[in-house]
Structure formats: structure tokens, C-alpha cells
Design an enzyme around this catalytic site. Sequence first.
Site, PDB file in Angstrom:
ATOM      1  N   ARG A 207       0.803  -1.236   0.000  1.00 53.54           N
ATOM      2  CA  ARG A 207       0.000   0.000   0.000  1.00 53.54           C
ATOM      3  C   ARG A 207       0.828   1.274   0.000  1.00 53.54           C
ATOM      4  NH1 ARG A 207      -2.827  -3.372   3.343  1.00 53.54           N
ATOM      5  NH2 ARG A 207      -4.744  -4.131   2.384  1.00 53.54           N
TER       6      ARG A 207
ATOM      7  N   LYS B  80       3.465  11.678 -11.431  1.00 47.20           N
ATOM      8  CA  LYS B  80       2.652  10.779 -12.275  1.00 47.20           C
ATOM      9  C   LYS B  80       3.437   9.498 -12.503  1.00 47.20           C
ATOM     10  CE  LYS B  80      -0.204  13.914 -15.027  1.00 47.20           C
ATOM     11  NZ  LYS B  80      -0.526  14.351 -16.398  1.00 47.20           N
TER      12      LYS B  80
ATOM     13  N   GLU C 141      11.340  18.936 -24.579  1.00 49.35           N
ATOM     14  CA  GLU C 141      10.578  19.253 -23.356  1.00 49.35           C
ATOM     15  C   GLU C 141      11.168  20.477 -22.657  1.00 49.35           C
ATOM     16  OE1 GLU C 141       7.814  17.644 -22.656  1.00 49.35           O
ATOM     17  OE2 GLU C 141       7.984  15.572 -23.335  1.00 49.35           O
TER      18      GLU C 141
ATOM     19  N   LYS D  77       8.385  23.145 -14.033  1.00 59.49           N
ATOM     20  CA  LYS D  77       7.434  22.058 -13.798  1.00 59.49           C
ATOM     21  C   LYS D  77       6.963  22.065 -12.337  1.00 59.49           C
ATOM     22  CE  LYS D  77       5.954  17.435 -14.557  1.00 59.49           C
ATOM     23  NZ  LYS D  77       6.077  16.169 -15.255  1.00 59.49           N
TER      24      LYS D  77
ATOM     25  N   GLU E  13      -3.963  17.832 -11.867  1.00 58.88           N
ATOM     26  CA  GLU E  13      -4.370  18.218 -13.224  1.00 58.88           C
ATOM     27  C   GLU E  13      -5.864  18.471 -13.361  1.00 58.88           C
ATOM     28  OE1 GLU E  13      -2.087  16.301 -16.329  1.00 58.88           O
ATOM     29  OE2 GLU E  13      -3.696  16.667 -17.770  1.00 58.88           O
TER      30      GLU E  13
ATOM     31  N   ARG F 119      -2.192  22.383 -14.884  1.00 59.16           N
ATOM     32  CA  ARG F 119      -1.183  21.372 -15.200  1.00 59.16           C
ATOM     33  C   ARG F 119      -1.304  20.912 -16.645  1.00 59.16           C
ATOM     34  NH1 ARG F 119       1.210  16.426 -11.413  1.00 59.16           N
ATOM     35  NH2 ARG F 119       2.596  15.628 -13.009  1.00 59.16           N
TER      36      ARG F 119
ATOM     37  N   ASN G 264       0.971  19.857 -21.369  1.00 59.57           N
ATOM     38  CA  ASN G 264       0.692  19.039 -22.551  1.00 59.57           C
ATOM     39  C   ASN G 264       0.880  19.807 -23.852  1.00 59.57           C
ATOM     40  OD1 ASN G 264       0.052  16.863 -20.958  1.00 59.57           O
ATOM     41  ND2 ASN G 264      -2.100  17.455 -20.794  1.00 59.57           N
TER      42      ASN G 264
ATOM     43  N   HIS H 241       1.584  18.005 -27.027  1.00 59.30           N
ATOM     44  CA  HIS H 241       1.400  16.566 -26.819  1.00 59.30           C
ATOM     45  C   HIS H 241       0.186  16.003 -27.548  1.00 59.30           C
ATOM     46  CE1 HIS H 241       4.592  17.174 -23.992  1.00 59.30           C
ATOM     47  NE2 HIS H 241       4.592  15.907 -23.610  1.00 59.30           N
TER      48      HIS H 241
ATOM     49  N   HIS I 288       1.201  12.933 -29.521  1.00 66.50           N
ATOM     50  CA  HIS I 288       0.691  11.581 -29.229  1.00 66.50           C
ATOM     51  C   HIS I 288       0.041  10.977 -30.469  1.00 66.50           C
ATOM     52  CE1 HIS I 288       0.422  12.199 -24.590  1.00 66.50           C
ATOM     53  NE2 HIS I 288       1.601  11.768 -24.969  1.00 66.50           N
TER      54      HIS I 288
ATOM     55  N   HIS J 196       9.297   9.705 -28.307  1.00 63.38           N
ATOM     56  CA  HIS J 196       8.323  10.604 -27.681  1.00 63.38           C
ATOM     57  C   HIS J 196       8.701  12.087 -27.829  1.00 63.38           C
ATOM     58  CE1 HIS J 196       5.376  12.053 -24.790  1.00 63.38           C
ATOM     59  NE2 HIS J 196       6.348  12.663 -24.133  1.00 63.38           N
TER      60      HIS J 196
HETATM   61  P1  NAD Z   1      13.370   5.659 -21.743  1.00 64.99           P
HETATM   62  O1  NAD Z   1      13.228   5.474 -20.290  1.00 64.99           O
HETATM   63  O2  NAD Z   1      12.942   4.573 -22.644  1.00 64.99           O
HETATM   64  O3  NAD Z   1      14.893   6.034 -22.038  1.00 64.99           O
HETATM   65  C1  NAD Z   1      15.308   6.234 -23.367  1.00 64.99           C
HETATM   66  C2  NAD Z   1      16.470   5.296 -23.726  1.00 64.99           C
HETATM   67  O4  NAD Z   1      17.655   5.817 -23.148  1.00 64.99           O
HETATM   68  C3  NAD Z   1      16.325   3.881 -23.210  1.00 64.99           C
HETATM   69  O5  NAD Z   1      16.851   3.003 -24.161  1.00 64.99           O
HETATM   70  C4  NAD Z   1      17.198   3.873 -21.955  1.00 64.99           C
HETATM   71  O6  NAD Z   1      17.699   2.587 -21.664  1.00 64.99           O
HETATM   72  C5  NAD Z   1      18.287   4.807 -22.369  1.00 64.99           C
HETATM   73  N1  NAD Z   1      18.967   5.513 -21.286  1.00 64.99           N
HETATM   74  C6  NAD Z   1      18.403   6.242 -20.293  1.00 64.99           C
HETATM   75  N2  NAD Z   1      19.350   6.848 -19.586  1.00 64.99           N
HETATM   76  C7  NAD Z   1      20.541   6.498 -20.115  1.00 64.99           C
HETATM   77  C8  NAD Z   1      21.879   6.831 -19.838  1.00 64.99           C
HETATM   78  N3  NAD Z   1      22.214   7.700 -18.868  1.00 64.99           N
HETATM   79  N4  NAD Z   1      22.846   6.258 -20.588  1.00 64.99           N
HETATM   80  C9  NAD Z   1      22.532   5.422 -21.612  1.00 64.99           C
HETATM   81  N5  NAD Z   1      21.283   5.097 -21.952  1.00 64.99           N
HETATM   82  C10 NAD Z   1      20.297   5.638 -21.209  1.00 64.99           C
HETATM   83  O7  NAD Z   1      12.607   6.964 -22.254  1.00 64.99           O
HETATM   84  P2  NAD Z   1      12.543   8.458 -21.746  1.00 64.99           P
HETATM   85  O8  NAD Z   1      12.568   9.295 -22.962  1.00 64.99           O
HETATM   86  O9  NAD Z   1      13.514   8.733 -20.662  1.00 64.99           O
HETATM   87  O10 NAD Z   1      11.085   8.519 -21.101  1.00 64.99           O
HETATM   88  C11 NAD Z   1       9.927   8.248 -21.871  1.00 64.99           C
HETATM   89  C12 NAD Z   1       8.861   7.737 -20.950  1.00 64.99           C
HETATM   90  O11 NAD Z   1       8.559   8.734 -19.992  1.00 64.99           O
HETATM   91  C13 NAD Z   1       7.553   7.429 -21.677  1.00 64.99           C
HETATM   92  O12 NAD Z   1       7.077   6.185 -21.224  1.00 64.99           O
HETATM   93  C14 NAD Z   1       6.611   8.536 -21.230  1.00 64.99           C
HETATM   94  O13 NAD Z   1       5.274   8.122 -21.180  1.00 64.99           O
HETATM   95  C15 NAD Z   1       7.149   8.832 -19.848  1.00 64.99           C
HETATM   96  N6  NAD Z   1       6.845  10.180 -19.361  1.00 64.99           N
HETATM   97  C16 NAD Z   1       6.301  10.287 -18.124  1.00 64.99           C
HETATM   98  C17 NAD Z   1       6.029  11.533 -17.602  1.00 64.99           C
HETATM   99  C18 NAD Z   1       5.493  11.640 -16.211  1.00 64.99           C
HETATM  100  O14 NAD Z   1       5.122  12.749 -15.794  1.00 64.99           O
HETATM  101  N7  NAD Z   1       5.445  10.578 -15.463  1.00 64.99           N
HETATM  102  C19 NAD Z   1       6.308  12.687 -18.333  1.00 64.99           C
HETATM  103  C20 NAD Z   1       6.863  12.552 -19.604  1.00 64.99           C
HETATM  104  C21 NAD Z   1       7.133  11.278 -20.110  1.00 64.99           C
END
Ligand code: NAD
Length: 375
Positions: free
Chosen positions: A128, A150, A192, A233, A243, A247, A251, A254, A258, A273
Amino acid sequence: MSAAERRIETVRVELGARAYDILIGDGLIGAAGREIAARLPGARAAIVTDENVAARHAAALAASLEAAGIAATTITVAPGEKSKSFSMLEEVVDAVLAARLERGDAVIALGGGVVGDLAGFVAGIVRRGMRFVQMPTSLLAQVDSSVGGKTGINSPRGKNLVGVFNQPRLVLADTGTLDTLPSREFRAGYAEVAKYGLIDRPDFFAWLERNWREVFSGGPARAQAIAESCRAKAEIVARDEFETGDRALLNLGHTFGHALEAATNYDGNRLVHGEGVSIGVALAHRFSARLNLASPDDAARVEAHFRDVGLPWRMADIPGPLPDAETLLGFIQQDKKVTRGTLTFILTHGIGQSFIARDVPASEVLAFLKENHPG
Ligand code: NAD
């Protein structure tokens, strides 16, 4: 070394009883044990990471925790969006339970947004709710996904449909980890960063126009851009944690982004992304100009900046064929609530003047998509 000597910036996310610090700087993995032990005395930990990040950074984190007396187990998942799944959630939950961790122990997410979203959800539901620390290692995660609470996974019916709001106790953004991030991923995360300037910080966008080369090459400008993004942020999240209003400004870009991710089947070879976000942000500015809300010069300025940094900025920049404008509109309508033929979009009156527009006619969106469609 003290925080000042190491040039570590602290950004506070003001959320009352759930307030927390984001520490930003080079070498924070080495300091993680001390920082975590100070805030969560007596906690043991599970490090959740992916294979790419584990190979480069997990040993250093484990050593830092051990030196601070924090017993840790490491759980490694496959890299990529597919790990935000029910089956991976089950595996990670099981591994945390198998390590006999308690509610007072910590889940530490070491990785990009995928690991952060998955591990944060695990921390939110095991026993929990366990304690949770974010250690973002991609630029996108350092400026966006690790901040704001999130967390979640994808459903076969869509992205991020299952999850919880779960604020971390601490975010440690080691800017040194970005040295091992593939350059395409760094660039995608930069979309971003620029987004925050375009939402409500015109001076920051102008600063990025002048300093983006230094942001890309590392050093103080990079840490500065990350800290400013986190401040942006944190401010919005503090105003509207769940949100119900402002908030949604986060987006910006986005809705189009998306739709383009869906239209390319989430194929990271074609579009990741952040690249969808850069095209989406540019389109949001161009669309605002078409609706006579903003000057076309502002759209041109955004497009020029993304072109300069090497980001895609128009649909034609996506390799391979795209579905037609009607199909793209269908993806947008799936992503959004449609009220009597109108859509909610983040639009703008100019650089740094974004706003929530709740009554955008679908017919205008369709006409715009047709005009801008490369095929
Ligand atoms: P990711 O976590 O897939 O990382 C991108 C790639 O980089 C992966 O292959 C990872 O293994 C690699 N990587 C990461 N750090 C590294 C490092 N220091 N050295 C070498 N390789 C490295 O993708 P991302 O772009 O970091 O995040 C995208 C995700 O985030 C999506 O799922 C999206 O929905 C989510 N997201 C969430 C929020 C939120 O508020 N929670 C906001 C924006 C995006």
C-alpha cells in the site's frame, strides 16, 4: 565535498506534507547513499533500472548506497516502452516482495521515464505504498517525468492508462549520467526543455536560442537548463497537483505529438516521444497562427529553433508514410475528450503565452492537418 563545492542546485517542489527536493548536479550518484540515508534513515532499498542504464551506472549507485549502510537489491528490466506493462509490473512487484522489503523501505528508480513510471507505480502499490526516490538518467526524465508524481504503465488500449499519483521523497538528477545517453535521446528530451520556455517563460526560450549549443555540450549551461525546467514544472505541479486546471499546460505539443506516435505505431526507429513533442509544439504554434491567435513569425521562430538543434519540426520530417489527415484526427479524438465536435488543445498567443483552449472545432483541426500533411 559540500553541495556548494559540487555546484548542486536544489529545486523544491512545494506540496505541503508531500514537498520534496530535486537535487541537480554532476556526481550525484556518488552522493546518493548519503542523501538518501539522511532523508530516509534506516531504509533498505530496491534499485529498479533497465539494462542500458544498469551496465553504465548501477554499480556506482550500489556502491554509494553500501557505503552509507543502505542494503540494496537491484532489479533490471528490458529497456524500452514495452516494459511499462502489466507483466513487467508483476515481475518487479514480485522481486521487491522477494527481497522482503517493507513499507518504510525505498524503491529507487534509476533510469529514463520508462523506469521512473514503472518503479513509481510499484512503490505506490506494494504494501500500500513504499517510499520512492527518483534518479533520472535521461534528459527527458531529468526535466519532466521524474518530477510531479505521475506514475504508471500502458494498457493495450493506450499509453499511461493505468497508474497512480505518487510523489517521490527525493529526486537526484546526476547530470553526469547524460554523458552516456545516446545523442538522439538527448535531443528528444531537449524538446521538453524548450516546451517550458514556450509555455510561460519567454526569456528562457530566448536564452535557449542563444545557449543551446552549450546545453548540448554539457557543463554549467546544461545544469542551468535542467534546473530552470524543473523549477517550471515544480511551479505548475504545486499549483495543480492532480491536473484539474493549469497542469494541462504541460501538454503543449502533446496532442499532435501523441497522435503522431500512435500513427507511427510507437516505432522508436521512426519517432521517439520527444520528437513527437517537438513536431507537436511546432504544429501547435502554426495552428495558433492559422486561427489568428498568434503571429506566424512566432511559429517560424519555433520551427527555426527546432531545425537548428536538429529536431524534427514538421510531419514531413518523419521517415516513412503517414496515415491521412482523417486518420490522424481520429487519433487525436481518441486521445482527447471530444465535446460536441470540439476539442481541448494547448494553444498560444505567442512565445511563452500558452493557454488552454477548450472549444477548438474538429473541422479546423482537420483542415490544418490536411494543409500540413506531407502526402
Ligand atoms: P526511456 O526510459 O525509454 O529512455 C530512453 C532510452 O535511453 C532507453 O533506451 C534507456 O535505456 C536509455 N537511457 C536512459 N538513460 C541512459 C543513460 N544515462 N545512458 C545510456 N542510456 C540511457 O525513455 P525516456 O525518454 O527517458 O522517457 C519516456 C517515458 O517517460 C515514456 O514512457 C513517457 O510516457 C514517460 N513520461 C512520463 C512523464 C510523467 O510525468 N510521469 C512525463 C513525460 C514522459
